[in-house]
Design an enzyme around this catalytic site. Sequence first.
Site, PDB file in Angstrom:
ATOM      1  N   ASN A 192     -10.790  -7.896  -9.556  1.00 29.06           N
ATOM      2  CA  ASN A 192      -9.740  -8.584 -10.316  1.00 29.06           C
ATOM      3  C   ASN A 192     -10.220  -8.946 -11.714  1.00 29.06           C
ATOM      4  OD1 ASN A 192      -8.372  -8.419  -7.904  1.00 29.06           O
ATOM      5  ND2 ASN A 192      -8.781 -10.544  -7.305  1.00 29.06           N
ATOM      6  N   HIS A 221     -14.498  -4.758 -12.800  1.00 25.21           N
ATOM      7  CA  HIS A 221     -13.476  -4.112 -13.623  1.00 25.21           C
ATOM      8  C   HIS A 221     -13.231  -4.886 -14.909  1.00 25.21           C
ATOM      9  CE1 HIS A 221     -11.654  -1.833  -9.942  1.00 25.21           C
ATOM     10  NE2 HIS A 221     -12.776  -1.309 -10.366  1.00 25.21           N
ATOM     11  N   TYR A 267      -1.511  -5.925 -21.305  1.00 29.29           N
ATOM     12  CA  TYR A 267      -2.584  -6.883 -20.995  1.00 29.29           C
ATOM     13  C   TYR A 267      -2.278  -8.280 -21.529  1.00 29.29           C
ATOM     14  CZ  TYR A 267      -5.199  -3.213 -18.841  1.00 29.29           C
ATOM     15  OH  TYR A 267      -5.564  -2.209 -17.979  1.00 29.29           O
ATOM     16  N   LEU A 282      -3.667  -8.498   4.189  1.00 31.74           N
ATOM     17  CA  LEU A 282      -2.316  -8.738   4.736  1.00 31.74           C
ATOM     18  C   LEU A 282      -1.944  -7.623   5.699  1.00 31.74           C
ATOM     19  CD1 LEU A 282       0.013 -10.730   4.484  1.00 31.74           C
ATOM     20  CD2 LEU A 282       0.971  -9.335   2.670  1.00 31.74           C
TER      21      LEU A 282
HETATM   22  N1  APR Z   1      -3.284 -11.967   1.357  1.00 30.82           N
HETATM   23  C1  APR Z   1      -4.161 -10.971   1.666  1.00 30.82           C
HETATM   24  N2  APR Z   1      -4.002  -9.684   1.279  1.00 30.82           N
HETATM   25  C2  APR Z   1      -2.909  -9.403   0.543  1.00 30.82           C
HETATM   26  C3  APR Z   1      -1.947 -10.377   0.189  1.00 30.82           C
HETATM   27  C4  APR Z   1      -2.167 -11.705   0.627  1.00 30.82           C
HETATM   28  N3  APR Z   1      -1.304 -12.699   0.344  1.00 30.82           N
HETATM   29  N4  APR Z   1      -0.961  -9.757  -0.535  1.00 30.82           N
HETATM   30  C5  APR Z   1      -1.312  -8.465  -0.635  1.00 30.82           C
HETATM   31  N5  APR Z   1      -2.468  -8.240   0.026  1.00 30.82           N
HETATM   32  C6  APR Z   1      -3.196  -6.978   0.172  1.00 30.82           C
HETATM   33  C7  APR Z   1      -2.302  -5.770   0.313  1.00 30.82           C
HETATM   34  O1  APR Z   1      -2.015  -5.516   1.695  1.00 30.82           O
HETATM   35  C8  APR Z   1      -3.165  -4.654  -0.301  1.00 30.82           C
HETATM   36  O2  APR Z   1      -3.941  -4.019   0.712  1.00 30.82           O
HETATM   37  O3  APR Z   1      -3.925  -6.787  -1.019  1.00 30.82           O
HETATM   38  C9  APR Z   1      -4.097  -5.395  -1.258  1.00 30.82           C
HETATM   39  C10 APR Z   1      -3.794  -5.115  -2.712  1.00 30.82           C
HETATM   40  O4  APR Z   1      -4.071  -3.755  -2.953  1.00 30.82           O
HETATM   41  P1  APR Z   1      -3.898  -3.179  -4.427  1.00 30.82           P
HETATM   42  O5  APR Z   1      -2.600  -3.627  -4.988  1.00 30.82           O
HETATM   43  O6  APR Z   1      -4.208  -1.720  -4.360  1.00 30.82           O
HETATM   44  O7  APR Z   1      -5.031  -3.929  -5.283  1.00 30.82           O
HETATM   45  P2  APR Z   1      -6.585  -3.608  -5.315  1.00 30.82           P
HETATM   46  O8  APR Z   1      -7.052  -3.073  -4.008  1.00 30.82           O
HETATM   47  O9  APR Z   1      -7.246  -4.813  -5.855  1.00 30.82           O
HETATM   48  O10 APR Z   1      -6.671  -2.420  -6.418  1.00 30.82           O
HETATM   49  C11 APR Z   1      -7.964  -2.002  -6.776  1.00 30.82           C
HETATM   50  O11 APR Z   1      -7.035  -0.549  -8.447  1.00 30.82           O
HETATM   51  O12 APR Z   1      -5.492  -0.198 -10.073  1.00 30.82           O
HETATM   52  C12 APR Z   1      -6.794  -0.515  -9.849  1.00 30.82           C
HETATM   53  O13 APR Z   1      -8.129  -1.716 -11.335  1.00 30.82           O
HETATM   54  C13 APR Z   1      -7.105  -1.870 -10.403  1.00 30.82           C
HETATM   55  O14 APR Z   1      -8.690  -3.476  -9.552  1.00 30.82           O
HETATM   56  C14 APR Z   1      -7.577  -2.661  -9.202  1.00 30.82           C
HETATM   57  C15 APR Z   1      -7.979  -1.578  -8.216  1.00 30.82           C
END
Ligand code: APR
Length: 231
Positions: free
Chosen positions: A89, A106, A53, A199
């Site tokens: 986030n 979170h 962290y 994306l």
């Molecule tokens: N613009 C739009 N979307 C994007 C971009 C971009 N430039 N880059 C990546 N993405 C999308 C990806 O396609 C993916 O679907 O963002 C998403 C990210 O997914 P994750 O990495 O799983 O992140 P998230 O959904 O926020 O995870 C949720 O999981 O691990 C836990 O606590 C953590 O808050 C997190 C939660």
Amino acid sequence: MEKIVILTGAGISAESGLSTFRDEGGLWAQHRIEDVATPEGFARDPALVQGFYNARRVKAAKAQPNAAHEALARLQRDWSGEVVIVTQNVDSLHEDGGADSVIHMHGALSGALCAACGHRWTSPPEMAVGERCPACAAPSARPDVVWFGEMPYHMNTIYDHLSEASIFAAIGTSGQVYPAAAFVHEASLSGARTVELNLDPSTGASSFDQVILGPATETVPRWVDGLLAQR
Ligand code: APR
């Protein structure tokens, strides 16, 4: 007055240089969740977790909000109804981009929590193992982030907002982690129009009325312009 509820995930901060979790080379490709994002991992190896962290906190402090964060702040300012931003986030880029009253379900890298007495304070840039709580002096400081197996924050408030939403948007989230992944169903039950801006299509893409694909810095400003043109 149409109320807009927006859920964001790591994808909205990707173009600000912060790693997502499940993309190629993402955080969960570099670290095991059970080692760095669970209470058991923290008990087992607090130095590893504080280090994970601290590195994210230092990186997030250097990151700048991008056009997507700024567009959502503009929507909050210019939309006639309420615009609620719920984020998964732990960075502060929504606030840095001008958004207000962001709901961090979170937690946040900027927060410190005492595992002994529950006291909360602003985290130092780097939190040491055994950092003492300013309230009870126990060496029990931890990042104020929600780990797997723990309850996300502000859930009642979030469900109240979803029940009143006319429009629900999910931006930059893979839709793989609950309860956030089910918000689209809650919103649909309340009669909201639902849109995903991502994306790639998320796991839950088929649950949305509309899916807009592309990088958030392109799709979000255009989506906001479209909404504000309707006023
Ligand atoms: N613009 C739009 N979307 C994007 C971009 C971009 N430039 N880059 C990546 N993405 C999308 C990806 O396609 C993916 O679907 O963002 C998403 C990210 O997914 P994750 O990495 O799983 O992140 P998230 O959904 O926020 O995870 C949720 O999981 O691990 C836990 O606590 C953590 O808050 C997190 C939660």
